[in-house]
Scaffold this active site. Structure first.
Site, PDB file in Angstrom:
ATOM      1  N   LYS A 130       5.434 -17.582 -20.665  1.00  0.00           N
ATOM      2  CA  LYS A 130       5.321 -18.992 -21.067  1.00  0.00           C
ATOM      3  C   LYS A 130       5.329 -19.126 -22.596  1.00  0.00           C
ATOM      4  O   LYS A 130       6.032 -19.971 -23.144  1.00  0.00           O
ATOM      5  CB  LYS A 130       4.003 -19.573 -20.532  1.00  0.00           C
ATOM      6  CG  LYS A 130       3.639 -20.902 -21.176  1.00  0.00           C
ATOM      7  CD  LYS A 130       2.254 -21.382 -20.808  1.00  0.00           C
ATOM      8  CE  LYS A 130       1.131 -20.787 -21.606  1.00  0.00           C
ATOM      9  NZ  LYS A 130       0.575 -21.569 -22.699  1.00  0.00           N
ATOM     10  N   ASN A 131       4.556 -18.287 -23.280  1.00  0.00           N
ATOM     11  CA  ASN A 131       4.419 -18.465 -24.725  1.00  0.00           C
ATOM     12  C   ASN A 131       5.646 -17.981 -25.497  1.00  0.00           C
ATOM     13  O   ASN A 131       5.753 -18.223 -26.700  1.00  0.00           O
ATOM     14  CB  ASN A 131       3.143 -17.798 -25.240  1.00  0.00           C
ATOM     15  CG  ASN A 131       1.913 -18.589 -24.819  1.00  0.00           C
ATOM     16  OD1 ASN A 131       2.033 -19.728 -24.339  1.00  0.00           O
ATOM     17  ND2 ASN A 131       0.736 -18.000 -24.983  1.00  0.00           N
ATOM     18  N   CYS A 146      -8.614 -28.796 -29.462  1.00  0.00           N
ATOM     19  CA  CYS A 146      -8.655 -28.685 -28.006  1.00  0.00           C
ATOM     20  C   CYS A 146      -9.893 -27.875 -27.631  1.00  0.00           C
ATOM     21  O   CYS A 146     -10.704 -27.541 -28.487  1.00  0.00           O
ATOM     22  CB  CYS A 146      -7.390 -28.044 -27.459  1.00  0.00           C
ATOM     23  SG  CYS A 146      -7.239 -26.335 -27.893  1.00  0.00           S
ATOM     24  N   ARG A 200      -8.080 -25.706 -34.181  1.00  0.00           N
ATOM     25  CA  ARG A 200      -6.656 -25.398 -34.176  1.00  0.00           C
ATOM     26  C   ARG A 200      -5.842 -26.170 -35.220  1.00  0.00           C
ATOM     27  O   ARG A 200      -4.990 -26.989 -34.888  1.00  0.00           O
ATOM     28  CB  ARG A 200      -6.091 -25.570 -32.767  1.00  0.00           C
ATOM     29  CG  ARG A 200      -6.892 -24.759 -31.760  1.00  0.00           C
ATOM     30  CD  ARG A 200      -6.235 -24.618 -30.445  1.00  0.00           C
ATOM     31  NE  ARG A 200      -5.038 -23.796 -30.501  1.00  0.00           N
ATOM     32  CZ  ARG A 200      -4.233 -23.629 -29.456  1.00  0.00           C
ATOM     33  NH1 ARG A 200      -4.500 -24.235 -28.319  1.00  0.00           N
ATOM     34  NH2 ARG A 200      -3.179 -22.871 -29.541  1.00  0.00           N
ATOM     35  N   ASP A 224      -6.146 -14.353 -25.239  1.00  0.00           N
ATOM     36  CA  ASP A 224      -5.781 -15.009 -23.980  1.00  0.00           C
ATOM     37  C   ASP A 224      -6.214 -14.208 -22.740  1.00  0.00           C
ATOM     38  O   ASP A 224      -6.002 -14.655 -21.615  1.00  0.00           O
ATOM     39  CB  ASP A 224      -4.264 -15.268 -23.935  1.00  0.00           C
ATOM     40  CG  ASP A 224      -3.850 -16.354 -24.912  1.00  0.00           C
ATOM     41  OD1 ASP A 224      -4.723 -17.087 -25.406  1.00  0.00           O
ATOM     42  OD2 ASP A 224      -2.636 -16.466 -25.193  1.00  0.00           O
ATOM     43  N   ARG A 265      -0.773 -24.990 -16.009  1.00  0.00           N
ATOM     44  CA  ARG A 265      -0.050 -24.958 -17.284  1.00  0.00           C
ATOM     45  C   ARG A 265       0.454 -23.556 -17.599  1.00  0.00           C
ATOM     46  O   ARG A 265       1.383 -23.403 -18.400  1.00  0.00           O
ATOM     47  CB  ARG A 265      -0.971 -25.415 -18.427  1.00  0.00           C
ATOM     48  CG  ARG A 265      -1.399 -26.865 -18.291  1.00  0.00           C
ATOM     49  CD  ARG A 265      -2.197 -27.283 -19.481  1.00  0.00           C
ATOM     50  NE  ARG A 265      -1.554 -26.797 -20.690  1.00  0.00           N
ATOM     51  CZ  ARG A 265      -2.182 -26.452 -21.806  1.00  0.00           C
ATOM     52  NH1 ARG A 265      -3.480 -26.564 -21.891  1.00  0.00           N
ATOM     53  NH2 ARG A 265      -1.513 -26.027 -22.846  1.00  0.00           N
TER      54      ARG A 265
END
Ligand code: EPZ
Length: 436
Positions: free
Chosen positions: A22-23, A117, A122, A320, A412
């Site tokens: 995804k990233n 968030c 961030r 992560d 997500r």
């Protein structure tokens, strides 16, 4: 609102194939703004964030199409659109990665300033500093970052910040520099495999980039970039999550398409815990390229040893996977310490783990995790994508029933997580819980 109901205690067994990252996909999709020719991306996961990036690019004049499980096709049809609007950016912070490509190709970019968030403030100051160094005028107008430059100019750019480099900031500056006049040297660049994947794709489009994967990236600007057909690197975080799911249930799981060379720090910690990864296709010789895909079998001892974990920029242990290893260490035989050096407040899962009987004590950016014999199922609340993954792992190992609420966070970043876990024998189902 969807929730996962998990009846814990089943050993996972079977095979999982890891999707594309995804990233990596998000900045690669944004890089389609750099060319008028078609861009094809393969192995793109089907996730809410990918759909949101598709919506954003659509608004910005790039058509995004996909047939069923096929590749994603992106093609610019209107290069006059420069605005990334608030109503899409607020759903996904990674929208910031359209900033560099739009500015470089279209001479102007208006991107709604992403807010903070659940994992921290961030800021995006390093992105802006990098683009300013390339000669852009950058300001803030009514909540929008507005950047302008007729043509960017190569420069030396330093992207180090108080918590190391910036992954999406490096993607933004590197993408923008491909069309700048002259040479750009990015110092303190992020070394994450997703940045390297972007560099590989941009190079295949005609960009001149060297050093990606190291802290110094050199980009010699070119006048135009062509289309490309590119397959994403596998998702190291998805792989790490399923490895830990196997370990926490004392399971026997084969992970296919596993990017083991991007998981060295994770494998190192897991081996010390007593979890081993055995390549089933033989140990591959070490290479300089971070693009290895292997099949690995997870085998763990019943006894999990406590360890120290410090999250760091790549090649260190990834932030992560911090929540997931915390869930695992909750079951270890002794005291572990986890220190978060990327997002020092990324600990919202701690309070939820406590509700399941974990023994965790937070002190600033560190958490002392004292292992317990078993966790107890409980209703818990997901707060962000990876925290949710940690709670699912805890639920798989816990006695009784765990309900993980707000699984839209998981959607997500993990394609069909409950289906994958069901295939491995977990007792997990998605239910619709009326919003309170
Ligand atoms: C990327 O976010 C990932 N997102 C994150 O994954 C990941 O946690 C993070 O990198 C760190 O590895 C995507 O790739 C879409 P950073 P990014 O800029 O690039 C500070 C997930 O769960 N910083 O590398 O936004 C920042 O506050 C997500 O998939 C500045 O100070 O993260 C943090 O402390 C969550 N100024 C550190 O640097 C800036 O301008 C690293 O952040 C930018 C960042």
């Amino acid at each position: 609102m969807d929730a996962f109901v998990i009846h814990g205690g089943r050993r996972l067994r079977g095979t999982v194939r890891i999707h594309g990252a995804k990233n990596a996909a998000l900045p690669l999709m944004a890089a389609s703004l750099l060319t008028d020719e078609p861009v094809t991306l393969r192995d793109v996961p089907r996730l809410a964030d990918i759909r949101n990036m598709g919506r954003l690019l659509d608004v910005m004049g790039v058509s995004v199409q996909r047939a069923d499980d096929g590749p994603l096709h992106l093609a610019t049809h209107d290069s006059g659109k420069c605005e990334a609007p608030y109503d899409i950016v607020r759903t996904m912070r990674a929208s910031i990665c359209v900033l560099g490509p739009t500015l470089a190709r279209r001479g102007e970019a208006r991107v709604s300033m992403p807010g903070g968030c659940n994992i921290g403030d961030r800021p995006v100051d390093l992105h802006l500093r990098g683009l300013k160094a390339l000669g852009a005028e950058v300001g803030l107008e009514s909540g929008y970052i507005v950047a302008r430059a007729k043509r960017l100019r190569g420069a030396r750019v330093f992207l180090g910040g108080p918590f190391g480099s910036t992954v999406l900031g490096t993607a933004n500056v590197m993408s923008a520099a491909t069309l700048a006049e002259g040479t750009t040297i990015i110092e303190s660049a992020a070394c994450e495999p997703e940045v390297t994947d972007l560099a590989h794709m941009l190079t295949a489009m005609g960009a001149r980039i060297s050093g990606a994967g190291s802290p110094r990236i050199v980009v010699e600007g070119v006048d135009r970039l062509a289309g490309v057909d590119h397959t994403l690197v596998p998702d190291r975080i998805e792989a790490g999550t399923y490895i830990m799911a196997a370990a926490i249930t004392n399971g026997d799981v084969l992970i296919e398409n596993c990017p083991t060379d991007s998981l060295t720090a994770v494998i190192d910690r897991l081996e010390e815990v007593g979890v081993n990864l055995e390549p089933t296709d033989g140990a591959a010789p070490p290479t300089e390229q971070q693009n290895l895909r292997q099949s690995v079998r997870i085998a763990s001892d019943r006894r999990l040893e406590p360890v120290q974990v410090v999250t760091q920029p790549f090649p260190g242990f990834p932030t992560d996977l911090q929540a997931q290893i915390m869930a695992l260490l909750c079951m270890a035989d002794g005291n572990s310490i986890i220190t978060e050096k990327i997002f020092p407040d990324r600990f919202l899962h701690v309070a939820e783990l406590l509700r399941m009987g974990a023994r965790c004590l937070r002190n600033g950016p560190s958490v002392l995790v004292s292992g317990v014999h078993h966790l107890e199922g409980a209703p818990v609340m997901a707060s962000d994508l990876r925290a949710s993954a940690g709670l699912v792992l805890a639920g798989l190992a816990a006695r009784g029933t765990t309900t993980v609420n707000r699984v839209y966070h998981l959607d997500r970043g993990y394609e069909g997580m409950e289906l994958t876990l069901q295939q491995l024998g977990a007792d997990i189902e998605r239910v619709d819980v009326p919003a309170a």
